[in-house]
Design a protein around this motif. Structure first.
Motif, PDB file in Angstrom:
ATOM      1  N   UNK A 177     -27.879 -14.920  -8.151  1.00 51.43           N
ATOM      2  CA  UNK A 177     -28.351 -16.173  -7.579  1.00 51.43           C
ATOM      3  C   UNK A 177     -27.254 -16.717  -6.670  1.00 51.43           C
ATOM      4  N   UNK A 178     -27.597 -16.936  -5.411  1.00 52.20           N
ATOM      5  CA  UNK A 178     -26.597 -17.392  -4.458  1.00 52.20           C
ATOM      6  C   UNK A 178     -27.153 -18.549  -3.647  1.00 52.20           C
ATOM      7  N   UNK A 201     -12.891 -29.901  15.638  1.00 50.23           N
ATOM      8  CA  UNK A 201     -11.574 -30.505  15.748  1.00 50.23           C
ATOM      9  C   UNK A 201     -10.564 -29.915  14.759  1.00 50.23           C
ATOM     10  N   UNK A 202     -11.098 -29.390  13.666  1.00 51.14           N
ATOM     11  CA  UNK A 202     -10.196 -28.947  12.599  1.00 51.14           C
ATOM     12  C   UNK A 202     -10.472 -27.509  12.191  1.00 51.14           C
ATOM     13  N   UNK A 203      -9.458 -26.898  11.611  1.00 51.44           N
ATOM     14  CA  UNK A 203      -9.641 -25.592  10.987  1.00 51.44           C
ATOM     15  C   UNK A 203     -10.326 -25.833   9.638  1.00 51.44           C
ATOM     16  N   UNK A 204     -11.513 -25.272   9.470  1.00 51.71           N
ATOM     17  CA  UNK A 204     -12.261 -25.518   8.225  1.00 51.71           C
ATOM     18  C   UNK A 204     -13.214 -24.366   7.951  1.00 51.71           C
ATOM     19  N   UNK A 205     -13.569 -24.243   6.712  1.00 51.51           N
ATOM     20  CA  UNK A 205     -14.554 -23.227   6.334  1.00 51.51           C
ATOM     21  C   UNK A 205     -15.932 -23.667   6.790  1.00 51.51           C
ATOM     22  N   UNK A 206     -16.653 -22.769   7.426  1.00 49.72           N
ATOM     23  CA  UNK A 206     -18.002 -23.098   7.882  1.00 49.72           C
ATOM     24  C   UNK A 206     -18.982 -23.167   6.712  1.00 49.72           C
ATOM     25  N   UNK A 207     -18.913 -22.200   5.817  1.00 49.02           N
ATOM     26  CA  UNK A 207     -19.870 -22.168   4.706  1.00 49.02           C
ATOM     27  C   UNK A 207     -19.415 -21.162   3.675  1.00 49.02           C
ATOM     28  N   UNK A 208     -20.032 -21.244   2.521  1.00 50.53           N
ATOM     29  CA  UNK A 208     -19.794 -20.260   1.463  1.00 50.53           C
ATOM     30  C   UNK A 208     -21.126 -19.836   0.863  1.00 50.53           C
ATOM     31  N   UNK A 209     -21.164 -18.623   0.388  1.00 49.42           N
ATOM     32  CA  UNK A 209     -22.301 -18.158  -0.409  1.00 49.42           C
ATOM     33  C   UNK A 209     -21.745 -17.873  -1.789  1.00 49.42           C
ATOM     34  N   UNK A 210     -22.190 -18.629  -2.755  1.00 44.58           N
ATOM     35  CA  UNK A 210     -21.650 -18.513  -4.100  1.00 44.58           C
ATOM     36  C   UNK A 210     -22.742 -18.115  -5.085  1.00 44.58           C
ATOM     37  N   UNK A 211     -22.391 -17.205  -5.952  1.00 45.14           N
ATOM     38  CA  UNK A 211     -23.303 -16.807  -7.017  1.00 45.14           C
ATOM     39  C   UNK A 211     -23.032 -17.652  -8.240  1.00 45.14           C
ATOM     40  N   UNK A 219     -22.511 -18.326 -12.219  1.00 46.32           N
ATOM     41  CA  UNK A 219     -21.750 -17.551 -13.199  1.00 46.32           C
ATOM     42  C   UNK A 219     -22.629 -16.732 -14.126  1.00 46.32           C
ATOM     43  N   UNK A 220     -23.931 -16.973 -14.151  1.00 44.59           N
ATOM     44  CA  UNK A 220     -24.830 -16.215 -15.025  1.00 44.59           C
ATOM     45  C   UNK A 220     -25.246 -14.892 -14.428  1.00 44.59           C
ATOM     46  N   UNK A 221     -24.838 -14.595 -13.193  1.00 47.17           N
ATOM     47  CA  UNK A 221     -25.313 -13.392 -12.510  1.00 47.17           C
ATOM     48  C   UNK A 221     -24.432 -12.192 -12.813  1.00 47.17           C
ATOM     49  N   UNK A 222     -24.837 -11.076 -12.231  1.00 47.23           N
ATOM     50  CA  UNK A 222     -24.136  -9.823 -12.459  1.00 47.23           C
ATOM     51  C   UNK A 222     -22.710  -9.843 -11.922  1.00 47.23           C
ATOM     52  N   UNK A 223     -22.555 -10.315 -10.714  1.00 48.91           N
ATOM     53  CA  UNK A 223     -21.263 -10.262 -10.035  1.00 48.91           C
ATOM     54  C   UNK A 223     -21.000 -11.619  -9.423  1.00 48.91           C
ATOM     55  N   UNK A 224     -19.763 -12.087  -9.508  1.00 50.07           N
ATOM     56  CA  UNK A 224     -19.422 -13.331  -8.838  1.00 50.07           C
ATOM     57  C   UNK A 224     -18.885 -12.968  -7.466  1.00 50.07           C
ATOM     58  N   UNK A 225     -19.570 -13.471  -6.456  1.00 51.26           N
ATOM     59  CA  UNK A 225     -19.268 -13.024  -5.097  1.00 51.26           C
ATOM     60  C   UNK A 225     -19.249 -14.233  -4.182  1.00 51.26           C
ATOM     61  N   UNK A 226     -18.178 -14.445  -3.463  1.00 52.49           N
ATOM     62  CA  UNK A 226     -18.054 -15.592  -2.579  1.00 52.49           C
ATOM     63  C   UNK A 226     -17.700 -15.111  -1.180  1.00 52.49           C
ATOM     64  N   UNK A 227     -18.410 -15.615  -0.205  1.00 52.92           N
ATOM     65  CA  UNK A 227     -18.074 -15.355   1.194  1.00 52.92           C
ATOM     66  C   UNK A 227     -17.561 -16.660   1.773  1.00 52.92           C
ATOM     67  N   UNK A 228     -16.360 -16.665   2.304  1.00 48.61           N
ATOM     68  CA  UNK A 228     -15.815 -17.868   2.884  1.00 48.61           C
ATOM     69  C   UNK A 228     -15.408 -17.577   4.333  1.00 48.61           C
TER      70      UNK A 228
END
Length: 245
Positions: A205-206, A219-229, A231-240
């Motif tokens: 679930x992400x 104007x600033x250096x910042x993360x555009x978005x994340x895809x977070x799973x 904790x109940x899922x198979x794999x914890x996977x984050x894209x930053x």
């Protein structure tokens, strides 16, 4: 043993024919060794299943004539029905999860497209990367679930085949007895396989999450978005994603 039990009759009235022994083709499988849970011929009984009186061997016609109404066959048919119902439940559950995976992909892609519009050309490249990762996650989940679905449907087919075989043998007790012994082993393995399928039938679930500073991204250096799973899922996977001027 009575001499009537030692004959080489090819068919016993009312209960069907004896199958041939693979080890001794000239012999018929007239006996069953409860100790080894296998049918055997006279030669097998003498040579393998009666050493030192350690095995319990019965004459199949004696036990086959009432086997259909006995507790073991009733239990076996019950286990077959139980396994069939469990397999059907897994099929329904997996198909529903596949729908949720598709729905989740659609919802998250909609968020990404809206996000793309908000930040115009600046975010196009990163949005494409996020979309690619969403597709990858979907493919991983769908491949896993489809694999488990295929296995579950094969189990359902195997159960149906075994039930059909047993029903076809119900008028011939010897065949029913022999086929039931085989079916019991098949059912036991199918139940193990279903337990394994149930343990593996999961999906990730992400969610696309905006960074709080996205409004200031130009104007600033910042993360555009994340895809977070979760904790109940198979794999914890984050894209930053980060923007570097």
């Amino acid at each position: 043993m009575p001499s009537s039990h030692l004959t080489s009759t090819k068919s016993v009235a009312g209960i069907g024919r004896f199958p041939r022994c693979l080890q001794h083709p000239e012999e018929e499988l007239k006996f069953f060794c409860d100790t080894h849970d296998t049918a055997c011929c006279m030669a097998c009984t003498v040579l393998l299943h009666n050493q030192h009186n350690q095995c319990t061997v019965v004459y199949i016609p004696d036990v086959a004539k009432d086997y259909k109404t006995g507790p073991e066959y009733l239990q076996l048919t019950g286990e077959l029905n139980k396994t069939q119902q469990l397999a059907a439940k897994h099929v329904k559950d997996i198909e529903e999860k596949i729908k949720k995976v598709d729905q989740l992909k659609t919802e998250e892609k909609t968020k990404l497209e809206k996000y793309r519009t908000e930040i115009k050309q600046f975010v196009d490249k990163r949005i494409d990367e996020l979309t690619s990762n969403v597709e990858q996650l979907q493919d991983q989940d769908k491949d896993l679930l489809k694999d488990q679905l295929t296995k579950t449907k094969k189990i359902t087919s195997t159960v149906t085949t075994n039930k059909t075989k047993l029903q076809a043998c119900e008028q011939t007790p010897i065949a029913l007895f022999t086929e039931s012994k085989h079916a019991r082993k098949v059912v036991a393995q199918l139940q193990v396989n279903l337990a394994d399928i149930a343990a593996k039938t999961k999906y990730q679930v992400y969610s696309v999450r905006k960074d709080a500073q996205t409004a200031e991204v130009l104007k600033n250096k910042a993360a555009l978005a994340t895809i977070e799973l979760s904790t109940r899922c198979l794999i914890f996977f984050v894209i930053r994603l980060f923007y570097v001027q």
